[in-house]
Write a protein that holds these residues in place. Structure first.
Motif, PDB file in Angstrom:
ATOM      1  N   ASN A   1      -1.476  -1.967 -11.995  1.00 18.95           N
ATOM      2  CA  ASN A   1       0.324  -1.989 -12.189  1.00 18.95           C
ATOM      3  C   ASN A   1       0.872  -1.162 -12.930  1.00 18.95           C
ATOM      4  O   ASN A   1       2.304  -1.051 -12.970  1.00 18.95           O
ATOM      5  CB  ASN A   1       0.358  -3.583 -12.705  1.00 18.95           C
ATOM      6  CG  ASN A   1       0.008  -3.654 -14.162  1.00 18.95           C
ATOM      7  OD1 ASN A   1       0.411  -3.014 -14.987  1.00 18.95           O
ATOM      8  ND2 ASN A   1      -1.161  -4.719 -14.464  1.00 18.95           N
ATOM      9  N   HIS A   2       0.348   0.129 -13.344  1.00 20.31           N
ATOM     10  CA  HIS A   2       0.916   0.984 -14.074  1.00 20.31           C
ATOM     11  C   HIS A   2       1.723   1.877 -12.753  1.00 20.31           C
ATOM     12  O   HIS A   2       2.559   2.505 -12.866  1.00 20.31           O
ATOM     13  CB  HIS A   2       0.004   2.074 -14.842  1.00 20.31           C
ATOM     14  CG  HIS A   2       0.791   3.409 -15.148  1.00 20.31           C
ATOM     15  ND1 HIS A   2       1.719   3.203 -15.949  1.00 20.31           N
ATOM     16  CD2 HIS A   2       0.681   4.596 -14.678  1.00 20.31           C
ATOM     17  CE1 HIS A   2       2.022   4.465 -16.362  1.00 20.31           C
ATOM     18  NE2 HIS A   2       1.583   5.354 -15.570  1.00 20.31           N
ATOM     19  N   THR A   3       1.110   1.731 -11.474  1.00 21.47           N
ATOM     20  CA  THR A   3       1.736   2.401 -10.413  1.00 21.47           C
ATOM     21  C   THR A   3       1.688   1.310  -9.324  1.00 21.47           C
ATOM     22  O   THR A   3       0.884   1.362  -8.322  1.00 21.47           O
ATOM     23  CB  THR A   3       1.027   3.711  -9.895  1.00 21.47           C
ATOM     24  OG1 THR A   3      -0.363   3.352  -9.541  1.00 21.47           O
ATOM     25  CG2 THR A   3       1.240   4.951 -10.865  1.00 21.47           C
ATOM     26  N   PRO A   4       2.527   0.542  -9.172  1.00 23.35           N
ATOM     27  CA  PRO A   4       2.842  -0.630  -8.495  1.00 23.35           C
ATOM     28  C   PRO A   4       2.362  -0.522  -6.706  1.00 23.35           C
ATOM     29  O   PRO A   4       3.284   0.631  -6.376  1.00 23.35           O
ATOM     30  CB  PRO A   4       3.849  -1.391  -8.539  1.00 23.35           C
ATOM     31  CG  PRO A   4       4.356  -1.161  -9.878  1.00 23.35           C
ATOM     32  CD  PRO A   4       3.776   0.432 -10.132  1.00 23.35           C
ATOM     33  N   ASN A   5       1.887  -0.787  -6.366  1.00 20.10           N
ATOM     34  CA  ASN A   5       1.634  -0.612  -4.476  1.00 20.10           C
ATOM     35  C   ASN A   5       1.704  -1.799  -3.923  1.00 20.10           C
ATOM     36  O   ASN A   5       0.589  -2.704  -3.973  1.00 20.10           O
ATOM     37  CB  ASN A   5       0.162   0.061  -4.545  1.00 20.10           C
ATOM     38  CG  ASN A   5      -0.300   0.825  -3.164  1.00 20.10           C
ATOM     39  OD1 ASN A   5      -0.121  -0.071  -2.178  1.00 20.10           O
ATOM     40  ND2 ASN A   5      -0.528   1.963  -3.001  1.00 20.10           N
ATOM     41  N   ARG A   6       2.549  -1.953  -2.753  1.00 18.52           N
ATOM     42  CA  ARG A   6       2.578  -3.340  -2.032  1.00 18.52           C
ATOM     43  C   ARG A   6       1.411  -3.660  -1.303  1.00 18.52           C
ATOM     44  O   ARG A   6       1.104  -4.580  -1.227  1.00 18.52           O
ATOM     45  CB  ARG A   6       3.819  -3.267  -1.241  1.00 18.52           C
ATOM     46  CG  ARG A   6       3.813  -2.214  -0.022  1.00 18.52           C
ATOM     47  CD  ARG A   6       5.180  -2.107   0.989  1.00 18.52           C
ATOM     48  NE  ARG A   6       4.777  -0.881   1.714  1.00 18.52           N
ATOM     49  CZ  ARG A   6       4.964   0.399   1.488  1.00 18.52           C
ATOM     50  NH1 ARG A   6       5.224   0.783   0.303  1.00 18.52           N
ATOM     51  NH2 ARG A   6       4.878   1.381   2.495  1.00 18.52           N
ATOM     52  N   THR A   7       0.702  -2.677  -0.603  1.00 18.16           N
ATOM     53  CA  THR A   7      -0.301  -2.669   0.085  1.00 18.16           C
ATOM     54  C   THR A   7      -1.559  -3.434  -0.784  1.00 18.16           C
ATOM     55  O   THR A   7      -2.254  -4.434  -0.454  1.00 18.16           O
ATOM     56  CB  THR A   7      -0.999  -1.651   0.872  1.00 18.16           C
ATOM     57  OG1 THR A   7       0.165  -1.145   1.738  1.00 18.16           O
ATOM     58  CG2 THR A   7      -2.270  -1.772   1.711  1.00 18.16           C
ATOM     59  N   VAL A   8      -1.777  -2.579  -2.004  1.00 16.61           N
ATOM     60  CA  VAL A   8      -2.866  -2.907  -2.905  1.00 16.61           C
ATOM     61  C   VAL A   8      -2.560  -4.415  -3.383  1.00 16.61           C
ATOM     62  O   VAL A   8      -3.672  -5.318  -3.415  1.00 16.61           O
ATOM     63  CB  VAL A   8      -2.820  -2.205  -3.931  1.00 16.61           C
ATOM     64  CG1 VAL A   8      -3.806  -2.715  -4.929  1.00 16.61           C
ATOM     65  CG2 VAL A   8      -3.539  -0.808  -3.544  1.00 16.61           C
ATOM     66  N   TYR A   9      -1.362  -4.600  -3.761  1.00 17.72           N
ATOM     67  CA  TYR A   9      -0.962  -5.942  -4.313  1.00 17.72           C
ATOM     68  C   TYR A   9      -1.066  -7.084  -3.202  1.00 17.72           C
ATOM     69  O   TYR A   9      -1.740  -8.233  -3.501  1.00 17.72           O
ATOM     70  CB  TYR A   9       0.594  -6.047  -5.158  1.00 17.72           C
ATOM     71  CG  TYR A   9       0.492  -5.345  -6.145  1.00 17.72           C
ATOM     72  CD1 TYR A   9      -0.185  -4.637  -6.790  1.00 17.72           C
ATOM     73  CD2 TYR A   9       1.903  -5.440  -6.886  1.00 17.72           C
ATOM     74  CE1 TYR A   9       0.184  -4.077  -8.249  1.00 17.72           C
ATOM     75  CE2 TYR A   9       2.294  -4.836  -8.163  1.00 17.72           C
ATOM     76  CZ  TYR A   9       1.267  -4.214  -8.459  1.00 17.72           C
ATOM     77  OH  TYR A   9       1.598  -3.733  -9.831  1.00 17.72           O
ATOM     78  N   ASN A  10      -0.490  -6.863  -2.065  1.00 19.46           N
ATOM     79  CA  ASN A  10      -0.650  -8.015  -1.079  1.00 19.46           C
ATOM     80  C   ASN A  10      -1.977  -8.185  -0.525  1.00 19.46           C
ATOM     81  O   ASN A  10      -2.479  -9.391  -0.628  1.00 19.46           O
ATOM     82  CB  ASN A  10       0.230  -7.560   0.037  1.00 19.46           C
ATOM     83  CG  ASN A  10       1.703  -7.783  -0.073  1.00 19.46           C
ATOM     84  OD1 ASN A  10       2.249  -8.104  -0.971  1.00 19.46           O
ATOM     85  ND2 ASN A  10       2.498  -7.405   1.163  1.00 19.46           N
ATOM     86  N   ASP A  11      -2.956  -7.405  -0.418  1.00 17.61           N
ATOM     87  CA  ASP A  11      -4.329  -7.682  -0.228  1.00 17.61           C
ATOM     88  C   ASP A  11      -4.927  -8.258  -1.316  1.00 17.61           C
ATOM     89  O   ASP A  11      -5.776  -9.179  -1.036  1.00 17.61           O
ATOM     90  CB  ASP A  11      -5.111  -6.069   0.129  1.00 17.61           C
ATOM     91  CG  ASP A  11      -4.579  -5.422   1.264  1.00 17.61           C
ATOM     92  OD1 ASP A  11      -4.007  -6.086   2.310  1.00 17.61           O
ATOM     93  OD2 ASP A  11      -5.103  -4.340   1.565  1.00 17.61           O
ATOM     94  N   PHE A  12      -4.771  -7.959  -2.406  1.00 15.85           N
ATOM     95  CA  PHE A  12      -5.228  -8.707  -3.634  1.00 15.85           C
ATOM     96  C   PHE A  12      -4.998 -10.080  -3.461  1.00 15.85           C
ATOM     97  O   PHE A  12      -5.677 -10.970  -3.634  1.00 15.85           O
ATOM     98  CB  PHE A  12      -4.798  -7.862  -5.120  1.00 15.85           C
ATOM     99  CG  PHE A  12      -5.284  -8.755  -6.232  1.00 15.85           C
ATOM    100  CD1 PHE A  12      -6.480  -8.963  -6.558  1.00 15.85           C
ATOM    101  CD2 PHE A  12      -4.294  -9.331  -6.752  1.00 15.85           C
ATOM    102  CE1 PHE A  12      -6.672  -9.738  -7.821  1.00 15.85           C
ATOM    103  CE2 PHE A  12      -4.510 -10.355  -7.847  1.00 15.85           C
ATOM    104  CZ  PHE A  12      -5.663 -10.453  -8.391  1.00 15.85           C
TER     105      PHE A  12
END
Length: 187
Positions: free
Chosen positions: A41-52
């Motif tokens: 979460n220091h560098t939010p990433n929509r793909t990483v977040y949604n997959d998680f």
């Protein structure tokens, strides 16, 4: 059972700000509440977040989604994802958007926003109601951004005088958020 998800912002955690207070307040009202620690979460990433988020076996159907700062942007990204079912309501606290007209996309956020911007029609179809909550003096996410997004989606905007970024407060609470949810029968 009523369900809610609370998403924190950049460099934060589930224990930051008012998140545990809100979790307890929602649980008192019969909600099952999930406040996940978002990866990287220091560098939010929509793909990483949604997959998680979609990989955790949480049923997002008819949920109350609440996000703060980049967590609010993440709520919008969730709603745009084809894996996301229709939700009850989405609350965007201290949100902003980065567009060609309003480039608010510094280095840590280059992978947070969808290419081409948000599809507000799709977002509206995926959630029963959108609610924006924003400090009138937010130094990070300009109030004008929340105003523009609320107008675009025909949604309510609650402006908090001297609310700053609506993050850490002396009490660790954000009562105006609960009041806004109660006033709109979203609890």
């Amino acid at each position: 059972m009523k369900k809610a998800v609370i998403l924190h912002g950049t460099d934060a955690s589930p224990d930051s700000n008012w998140f545990m207070w809100l979790k307890a307040a929602l649980e008192e009202r019969g909600y099952e509440v999930w406040v996940p620690l978002l990866p990287g979460n220091h560098t939010p990433n929509r793909t990483v977040y949604n997959d998680f988020l979609f990989g955790q076996n949480w049923d997002f159907s008819d949920n109350l989604l609440i996000g703060h700062s980049s967590g609010a942007v993440s709520v919008l990204n969730l709603l745009m994802d084809e894996r996301c079912p229709r939700t009850k309501a989405s609350v965007l606290v201290s949100v902003w958007e980065s567009t060609e007209d309003t480039p608010l996309n510094p280095e840590p956020f280059v992978h947070l926003f969808p290419v081409g911007g948000f599809d507000y029609q799709l977002i509206g179809e995926k959630t029963g109601q959108l609610l924006f909550v924003h400090g009138d003096d937010d130094p990070y996410c300009p109030l004008e951004q929340a105003q523009w997004m609320a107008e675009r989606t025909h949604s309510d905007l609650v402006v908090v005088p001297e609310g700053h970024h609506l993050g850490e407060s002396a009490s660790g609470r954000l009562p105006i958020l609960l009041e806004a949810l109660e006033l709109r029968d979203l609890l």
